[in-house]
Scaffold this active site. Structure first.
Site, PDB file in Angstrom:
ATOM      1  N   ASP A 245     -13.016   3.890   4.158  1.00  0.00           N
ATOM      2  CA  ASP A 245     -11.901   2.784   5.102  1.00  0.00           C
ATOM      3  C   ASP A 245     -11.775   3.204   6.391  1.00  0.00           C
ATOM      4  O   ASP A 245     -12.651   4.410   7.054  1.00  0.00           O
ATOM      5  CB  ASP A 245     -11.343   2.893   4.060  1.00  0.00           C
ATOM      6  CG  ASP A 245     -10.084   4.220   3.488  1.00  0.00           C
ATOM      7  OD1 ASP A 245     -11.020   5.670   4.449  1.00  0.00           O
ATOM      8  OD2 ASP A 245      -9.651   4.225   3.082  1.00  0.00           O
TER       9      ASP A 245
ATOM     10  N   ASN B 201       1.266   5.560  -4.124  1.00  0.00           N
ATOM     11  CA  ASN B 201       1.332   5.196  -4.371  1.00  0.00           C
ATOM     12  C   ASN B 201       0.273   4.765  -6.130  1.00  0.00           C
ATOM     13  O   ASN B 201      -0.102   3.215  -6.156  1.00  0.00           O
ATOM     14  CB  ASN B 201       1.434   3.035  -3.995  1.00  0.00           C
ATOM     15  CG  ASN B 201       0.122   3.369  -3.392  1.00  0.00           C
ATOM     16  OD1 ASN B 201      -0.265   3.953  -2.939  1.00  0.00           O
ATOM     17  ND2 ASN B 201       0.343   2.419  -1.772  1.00  0.00           N
TER      18      ASN B 201
ATOM     19  N   HIS C 110      -2.779   3.994  -4.716  1.00  0.00           N
ATOM     20  CA  HIS C 110      -4.323   3.790  -3.569  1.00  0.00           C
ATOM     21  C   HIS C 110      -5.498   5.515  -4.441  1.00  0.00           C
ATOM     22  O   HIS C 110      -5.537   5.561  -3.936  1.00  0.00           O
ATOM     23  CB  HIS C 110      -3.932   3.504  -2.704  1.00  0.00           C
ATOM     24  CG  HIS C 110      -3.892   4.021  -1.861  1.00  0.00           C
ATOM     25  ND1 HIS C 110      -2.442   3.836  -0.561  1.00  0.00           N
ATOM     26  CD2 HIS C 110      -3.885   5.514  -1.467  1.00  0.00           C
ATOM     27  CE1 HIS C 110      -3.164   5.071   0.298  1.00  0.00           C
ATOM     28  NE2 HIS C 110      -4.039   6.527  -0.226  1.00  0.00           N
TER      29      HIS C 110
ATOM     30  N   GLU D 173      -4.855  -1.033  -2.701  1.00  0.00           N
ATOM     31  CA  GLU D 173      -3.788  -0.591  -2.847  1.00  0.00           C
ATOM     32  C   GLU D 173      -3.346  -1.371  -3.905  1.00  0.00           C
ATOM     33  O   GLU D 173      -3.802  -2.248  -4.612  1.00  0.00           O
ATOM     34  CB  GLU D 173      -2.573  -1.630  -1.907  1.00  0.00           C
ATOM     35  CG  GLU D 173      -2.708  -0.656  -0.569  1.00  0.00           C
ATOM     36  CD  GLU D 173      -2.033   0.251  -0.348  1.00  0.00           C
ATOM     37  OE1 GLU D 173      -2.541   1.425  -0.546  1.00  0.00           O
ATOM     38  OE2 GLU D 173      -1.290   0.216   0.536  1.00  0.00           O
TER      39      GLU D 173
HETATM   40  C1  F6R Z   1      -8.112   7.841   2.893  1.00  0.00           C
HETATM   41  C2  F6R Z   1      -8.195   7.431   2.141  1.00  0.00           C
HETATM   42  C3  F6R Z   1      -6.533   7.232   1.228  1.00  0.00           C
HETATM   43  C4  F6R Z   1      -6.539   8.821   1.402  1.00  0.00           C
HETATM   44  C5  F6R Z   1      -4.716   8.891   0.539  1.00  0.00           C
HETATM   45  C6  F6R Z   1      -4.649  10.465   0.391  1.00  0.00           C
HETATM   46  O1  F6R Z   1     -10.086   7.638   3.493  1.00  0.00           O
HETATM   47  O2  F6R Z   1      -8.762   6.614   1.828  1.00  0.00           O
HETATM   48  O3  F6R Z   1      -6.640   6.861   0.411  1.00  0.00           O
HETATM   49  O4  F6R Z   1      -7.728   9.859   0.658  1.00  0.00           O
HETATM   50  O5  F6R Z   1      -4.045   8.267   1.153  1.00  0.00           O
HETATM   51  O6  F6R Z   1      -3.895  10.649   1.355  1.00  0.00           O
HETATM   52  P1  F6R Z   1      -3.860  12.464   2.013  1.00  0.00           P
HETATM   53  O7  F6R Z   1      -4.873  12.781   1.540  1.00  0.00           O
HETATM   54  O8  F6R Z   1      -3.392  12.699   3.192  1.00  0.00           O
HETATM   55  O9  F6R Z   1      -2.691  12.387   0.922  1.00  0.00           O
END
Ligand code: F6R
Length: 237
Positions: free
Chosen positions: A67, A136, A138, A143
């Site tokens: 992303d 959440n 994701h 989402e």
């Molecule tokens: C990042 C992504 C997100 C993160 C997720 C966890 O490229 O796609 O899905 O993997 O938000 O983020 P952290 O590791 O910062 O807790």
């Protein structure tokens, strides 16, 4: 599903790096799906370290990231392109032209999403997809919603995601409200998936993702249906 429970964040990162290294050593032409955020930072450090020691070669590897924020270009320190350059790409011998991230600055966002899906298809899909887990549920920026979004799409980030992302920005109003994310289909079509999750604060959502009902309200729950899922966690199970 294979689950490894690490005793420390360091061990979690090393275990994940081991799995990625094995992939790169056995299949030097691998297409790696990569993630940003805090979870993979230690893993990227470990990979860079092993590269420096001469144990790894990324020269034939191709990467596709999950992303990118909408409205940030690669020179912006908060962009995921910048993150990847800083934490991995500048530290190993990967060819930059083989590293792919959605273009957050694309004017025609629909066309950019289509381009990204076609790119992944033209690479023959993803061999190993690395994922973190949002509070959440994701994965990428898919989402919670009423349905699984299959293909790359532009998403309005949820309030909890905007809050979580704000730790990387000076001002709340600078946190992007939209992102382009790979869809659930591309993620699920990866031949192998590696999910890394650390910390007590992810316990509940990891449990719901791995053992609860499969529902688009918890996007990561779809991973239960993947035939080759490895979870490496620390203090989250
Ligand atoms: C990042 C992504 C997100 C993160 C997720 C966890 O490229 O796609 O899905 O993997 O938000 O983020 P952290 O590791 O910062 O807790």
């Amino acid at each position: 599903m294979k689950i490894y429970e690490a005793h420390s964040m360091g061990e979690m990162s090393r275990k994940a790096a081991n799995i990625i290294s094995a992939q790169v050593i056995l299949y030097p032409h691998s297409v790696l799906g990569l993630a940003t955020g805090s979870s993979p930072i230690g893993t990227y450090e470990q990979l860079a370290d092993w590269y420096k020691k001469g144990d790894l070669d990324f020269s034939e590897v191709t990467t596709v990231n999950l992303d990118e924020y909408r409205g940030l270009d690669g020179s912006s320190e908060q962009s995921y392109r910048y993150f990847m350059n800083q934490h991995l790409f500048s530290k190993v011998n990967i060819k930059l032209e083989r590293t792919h991230i959605p273009n957050g600055m694309a004017e025609d966002v629909e066309a950019e999403c289509r381009r990204y899906d076609e790119l992944i298809a033209s690479l023959g899909g993803i061999d190993l997809q690395l994922l973190g887990l949002g509070h959440n549920g994701h994965i990428g920026f898919n989402e919670p919603s009423g349905a699984f979004e299959k293909t790359t799409h532009c998403v309005d980030l949820g309030e909890s995601t905007i809050q979580a992302n704000s730790r990387f920005f000076e001002r709340m109003e600078d946190v992007p409200r939209q992102a382009i994310t790979m869809g659930i289909k591309s993620i699920m079509q990866a031949k192998k998936i590696l999910l890394i999750v650390g910390g007590e604060d992810k316990k509940e959502i990891l449990h719901r993702s791995l053992f609860g009902p499969v529902t688009p309200n918890v996007p990561a729950s779809i991973l239960q249906l993947h035939p080759n899922l490895t979870v490496v966690s620390c203090n989250a199970l």
